[in-house]
Design an enzyme around this catalytic site. Structure first.
Site, PDB file in Angstrom:
ATOM      1  N   GLU A  24      21.139  33.976  -4.648  1.00 47.12           N
ATOM      2  CA  GLU A  24      20.605  32.720  -4.483  1.00 47.12           C
ATOM      3  C   GLU A  24      21.843  31.886  -5.307  1.00 47.12           C
ATOM      4  O   GLU A  24      21.907  31.738  -6.407  1.00 47.12           O
ATOM      5  CB  GLU A  24      19.769  33.193  -4.902  1.00 47.12           C
ATOM      6  CG  GLU A  24      18.497  31.730  -3.510  1.00 47.12           C
ATOM      7  CD  GLU A  24      17.137  32.180  -4.027  1.00 47.12           C
ATOM      8  OE1 GLU A  24      17.056  32.945  -3.259  1.00 47.12           O
ATOM      9  OE2 GLU A  24      16.785  31.134  -4.143  1.00 47.12           O
ATOM     10  N   THR A  56      19.353  27.780  -0.438  1.00 48.31           N
ATOM     11  CA  THR A  56      18.281  27.712  -0.791  1.00 48.31           C
ATOM     12  C   THR A  56      17.801  26.156   0.275  1.00 48.31           C
ATOM     13  O   THR A  56      18.668  25.680   0.968  1.00 48.31           O
ATOM     14  CB  THR A  56      16.744  27.531  -1.809  1.00 48.31           C
ATOM     15  OG1 THR A  56      17.874  26.228  -1.747  1.00 48.31           O
ATOM     16  CG2 THR A  56      17.179  28.316  -2.995  1.00 48.31           C
TER      17      THR A  56
HETATM   18  P1  FAD Z   1       3.516  32.569   5.450  1.00 51.35           P
HETATM   19  O1  FAD Z   1       4.378  33.847   5.759  1.00 51.35           O
HETATM   20  O2  FAD Z   1       3.813  31.461   6.459  1.00 51.35           O
HETATM   21  O3  FAD Z   1       2.334  33.428   4.883  1.00 51.35           O
HETATM   22  C1  FAD Z   1       1.696  31.419   4.035  1.00 51.35           C
HETATM   23  C2  FAD Z   1       0.657  32.306   4.104  1.00 51.35           C
HETATM   24  O4  FAD Z   1      -0.529  31.712   5.550  1.00 51.35           O
HETATM   25  C3  FAD Z   1      -0.229  33.636   3.548  1.00 51.35           C
HETATM   26  O5  FAD Z   1      -1.883  33.540   3.386  1.00 51.35           O
HETATM   27  C4  FAD Z   1      -0.130  33.749   5.079  1.00 51.35           C
HETATM   28  O6  FAD Z   1      -1.156  34.924   4.723  1.00 51.35           O
HETATM   29  C5  FAD Z   1      -0.680  33.121   6.249  1.00 51.35           C
HETATM   30  N1  FAD Z   1      -0.735  32.831   7.335  1.00 51.35           N
HETATM   31  C6  FAD Z   1       0.455  33.528   8.109  1.00 51.35           C
HETATM   32  N2  FAD Z   1       0.053  33.436   9.325  1.00 51.35           N
HETATM   33  C7  FAD Z   1      -0.715  33.697   9.687  1.00 51.35           C
HETATM   34  C8  FAD Z   1      -1.632  33.749  10.535  1.00 51.35           C
HETATM   35  N3  FAD Z   1      -1.558  33.031  11.900  1.00 51.35           N
HETATM   36  N4  FAD Z   1      -3.261  32.130  10.424  1.00 51.35           N
HETATM   37  C9  FAD Z   1      -3.512  31.493   9.358  1.00 51.35           C
HETATM   38  N5  FAD Z   1      -2.752  32.802   8.087  1.00 51.35           N
HETATM   39  C10 FAD Z   1      -1.501  32.996   8.354  1.00 51.35           C
HETATM   40  N6  FAD Z   1      10.619  27.579  -0.513  1.00 51.35           N
HETATM   41  C11 FAD Z   1      11.471  26.347  -0.087  1.00 51.35           C
HETATM   42  O7  FAD Z   1      10.888  25.895  -0.200  1.00 51.35           O
HETATM   43  N7  FAD Z   1      12.561  26.862   0.032  1.00 51.35           N
HETATM   44  C12 FAD Z   1      13.386  28.136  -0.046  1.00 51.35           C
HETATM   45  O8  FAD Z   1      14.339  28.059   0.593  1.00 51.35           O
HETATM   46  C13 FAD Z   1      12.249  29.192  -0.226  1.00 51.35           C
HETATM   47  N8  FAD Z   1      12.797  30.873  -0.429  1.00 51.35           N
HETATM   48  C14 FAD Z   1      12.333  31.056  -1.193  1.00 51.35           C
HETATM   49  C15 FAD Z   1      12.937  33.025  -1.192  1.00 51.35           C
HETATM   50  C16 FAD Z   1      11.791  33.838  -1.103  1.00 51.35           C
HETATM   51  C17 FAD Z   1      12.755  35.038  -1.014  1.00 51.35           C
HETATM   52  C18 FAD Z   1      10.795  33.500  -1.179  1.00 51.35           C
HETATM   53  C19 FAD Z   1       9.745  34.997  -1.925  1.00 51.35           C
HETATM   54  C20 FAD Z   1      10.224  31.956  -0.925  1.00 51.35           C
HETATM   55  C21 FAD Z   1      10.728  31.631  -1.197  1.00 51.35           C
HETATM   56  N9  FAD Z   1      10.477  30.012  -0.518  1.00 51.35           N
HETATM   57  C22 FAD Z   1      11.035  28.993  -0.436  1.00 51.35           C
HETATM   58  C23 FAD Z   1       8.592  29.296  -0.934  1.00 51.35           C
HETATM   59  C24 FAD Z   1       7.923  29.697   0.302  1.00 51.35           C
HETATM   60  O9  FAD Z   1       7.792  29.056   1.341  1.00 51.35           O
HETATM   61  C25 FAD Z   1       6.648  29.943  -0.506  1.00 51.35           C
HETATM   62  O10 FAD Z   1       6.270  30.749  -1.024  1.00 51.35           O
HETATM   63  C26 FAD Z   1       5.422  30.042   1.088  1.00 51.35           C
HETATM   64  O11 FAD Z   1       4.071  29.466   0.204  1.00 51.35           O
HETATM   65  C27 FAD Z   1       5.146  30.981   2.426  1.00 51.35           C
HETATM   66  O12 FAD Z   1       5.978  31.276   2.369  1.00 51.35           O
HETATM   67  P2  FAD Z   1       6.383  32.380   3.410  1.00 51.35           P
HETATM   68  O13 FAD Z   1       6.968  32.142   4.482  1.00 51.35           O
HETATM   69  O14 FAD Z   1       6.101  33.777   3.173  1.00 51.35           O
HETATM   70  O15 FAD Z   1       5.092  31.966   4.299  1.00 51.35           O
END
Ligand code: FAD
Length: 574
Positions: A24, A56
């Protein structure tokens, strides 16, 4: 490049006795850093043969252009910065582009997907990014996608099966709005699978037990997607502590103990990082059917290469010492591909809104803000919007001056708010508990510097004072990207931290020059805007923070007489 380039197909074809790995990279904050990353990626692609490369994405699309350029160059194999990155190339490596969905419109996401497709990218890591600015941020959120599942569905709706879509998983739980909930995470991961996700990359972790237990648990919950654990070789003691804080990581006691023993020697910290990552990979391979690993490279070359050699995934090759292997803070070398700490993904407050309001209150005048800064330097406030961990030990020496600078004039201070500083150091040991870095047996030097938010009037006076002293240099700018002042000649560089070590050339991990100043200035003012969003548009606090953002200057002052520990502080407080 072979096959369709899709990650699901690559993972499905992996045999039990094979290894696979991805790397990455993040787009560096400066154009020179970006240009210097291309040859490094090219070298790593040819030496390490990753199965794919992740690029990213800055939350809210803040790195849109640089992420797309980096992704396109890697996908097409166009590594010469002079060549058009949208042109034709050959011999690249398949890319997985990260994409976040919050705080931007559907249209802008659709446009990025179109562009990614036109660049030949087949894989997207669908992420939420920062929490949506809904009620807490007092802004309209109706046109936004709120969760990663919404983004997965949106991509499927627009592009059918064209993209292979990955999602994030959290072996130690996702702390969201200050809370962690394993059942919620499981339900969410399952929803991502049902929405059409095809693989999972995990958050970094240092506890193999946690990953293995989580892996078993997701399978029990009916999640069948392939999992690619995220491995980040430790590069530096302070950056690990920051990352652990930011991502709520558990650091096993044995790791913490080993780390404390070597924390003053960066070369030994890196060695430990390599052996810890090697052990994680080996243990997960032994105890699970996982065969693919994802490396958070932090744009550095050496540690990932060593881990891959040690797990036997590739043969030993001679490696030259990269010039920027000792990573550094916000004033690293802006020409380095690793420049800019990976602070999450773009300017953010790094705290849930409720915690931010509890800690920083509802300031309505300069006294309120001065009190907040003064409390932070005195250690009674754990963080401020620009600094997410308590002040370092070295700041203790400067405490009386910093209190004087930050406190409001009503308390006898200057009302100049500091967001960074370092004292002068004349040949401390490289193993000194406060100032040391690099291998043992060396000596460390520092010039004193400070970064301040000050009013226009005070900036004028300070610049007049600096003009009388040839050993002081400064950079200054407002929130307007075109505003810039300095008494340093074009292209001039101030080395403010350097070390001399047996068997090494002089290392200069911290330089301050126009590019690094500009990069940090943009981020520092963006943080005022983030802070402002926590408060209602018509509130006195929001209006006051905006006024500060619009009127103050960020000024960085360096005193070049490193032999006089008081010189800078006398000049600023006299
Ligand atoms: P989600 O899966 O959307 O979850 C977030 C929260 O929302 C959870 O608590 C979930 O339970 C809740 N939720 C989901 N669906 C619902 C619903 N329908 N109703 C109510 N609540 C719900 N960030 C960046 O900005 N740029 C990047 O390039 C980046 N790369 C990453 C790469 C990896 C491998 C990881 C692990 C993280 C990365 N992140 C990045 C960080 C990420 O954006 C954050 O961790 C963010 O806070 C959560 O993203 P998620 O996609 O897991 O969120």
């Amino acid at each position: 490049m072979s096959g369709s380039g899709r990650i699901d197909e690559k993972l499905a074809s992996l045999k039990d006795d094979q290894y696979s790995w991805s790397l990455e990279y993040f787009p560096p904050k400066t154009s020179e850093g970006l240009a210097n990353l291309f040859p490094r990626v090219q070298r790593m692609v040819s030496a390490l043969s990753p199965a794919w490369i992740n690029v990213t994405w800055g939350a809210g699309g803040s790195t849109r252009e640089s992420s797309l350029e980096l992704a396109s160059r890697i996908q097409k194999g166009i590594f010469d910065a002079q060549d058009d990155w949208r042109g034709n190339g050959s011999g690249g490596c398949d890319v997985c582009l990260h994409l976040t969905c919050t705080n931007v419109t559907h249209e802008s996401i659709a446009a990025v997907l179109e562009e990614a497709k036109s660049l030949g990218i087949r894989n997207i890591l669908a992420l939420r990014g920062d929490p949506p600015r809904g009620d807490e941020y007092h802004v309209e959120s109706e046109s936004q996608l709120a969760h990663a599942t919404d983004l997965v569905r949106f991509i499927r709706k627009l592009h059918g099966d064209y993209f292979c879509i990955g999602v994030a998983g959290y072996p130690e739980g996702l702390v969201d709005h200050g809370e962690s909930d394993i059942e919620r995470d499981m339900a969410n991961l399952r929803a991502k699978q049902e929405a059409g996700a095809q693989f999972i990359i995990t958050q970094l972790f240092y506890d193999a037990d946690a990953l293995i237990a989580w892996y078993k648990a997701i399978r029990k919950h009916g999640i069948t997607l392939p999992v690619v654990p995220g491995i980040m070789p430790i590069q530096n003691y302070h950056s690990l502590r920051r990352m652990a804080n930011l991502c709520h990581l558990r650091l096993p006691p044995t790791l913490l103990e080993s780390l404390e023993n070597v924390r003053l020697d960066d070369a030994l910290v890196k060695d430990l990082g390599v052996s810890v990552s090697t052990a994680l990979v080996e243990r997960i391979r032994q105890e699970t059917d996982i065969r693919a690993f994802h490396f958070y490279s932090l744009n550095l070359e050496k540690s990932v290469t060593r881990v891959l050699q040690q797990v036997g995934a590739m043969s030993e090759t001679a490696m030259s010492e990269a010039w920027d292997e000792f990573p550094n803070g916000r004033y690293g070398d802006s020409r380095s591909p690793a420049f800019g700490e990976i602070d999450g993904y773009g300017a953010s407050l790094k705290l849930p809104p409720a915690d931010a309001i509890r800690l920083w209150g509802t300031p309505v005048d300069e006294d309120d803000i001065g009190n907040m800064f003064a409390a932070y330097v005195q250690g009674t406030l754990s963080c401020i919007p620009w600094c997410d961990i308590p002040v370092w030990d070295e700041t203790a020496q400067l405490l009386p001056s910093l209190i004087r600078l930050n406190s409001p004039p009503s308390k006898g201070g200057r009302g100049w708010w500091t967001v960074g500083s370092q004292p002068a150091v004349d040949a401390a040991s490289s193993t000194d508990p406060t100032f040391g870095f690099g291998p043992a047996g060396g000596f460390i030097f520092q010039k004193a510097f400070v970064e301040l938010f000050i009013s226009d009037e005070d900036k004028q006076r300070l610049v007049e004072r600096i003009a009388k002293d040839p050993s002081v240099t400064y950079f200054a700018g407002t929130a307007d990207p075109d505003s810039f002042e300095s008494n340093v000649a074009d292209g001039g560089v101030n080395t403010v931290t350097w070390g001399v070590f047996p068997g090494y050339e002089i290392a200069q991990p911290t330089i301050i020059e126009e590019l690094s100043f500009r990069a940090w200035r943009d981020e520092a003012f963006a943080i005022w805007r983030e802070w402002e969003q926590l408060h209602h548009p018509r509130s006195a606090t929001r209006q006051f923070i905006r006024k500060v953002h619009d009127s103050r200057w960020l000024v960085t002052v360096v005193h070049h007489d490193y032999k006089d520990p008081n010189a800078l502080w006398k000049l600023l407080t006299e």
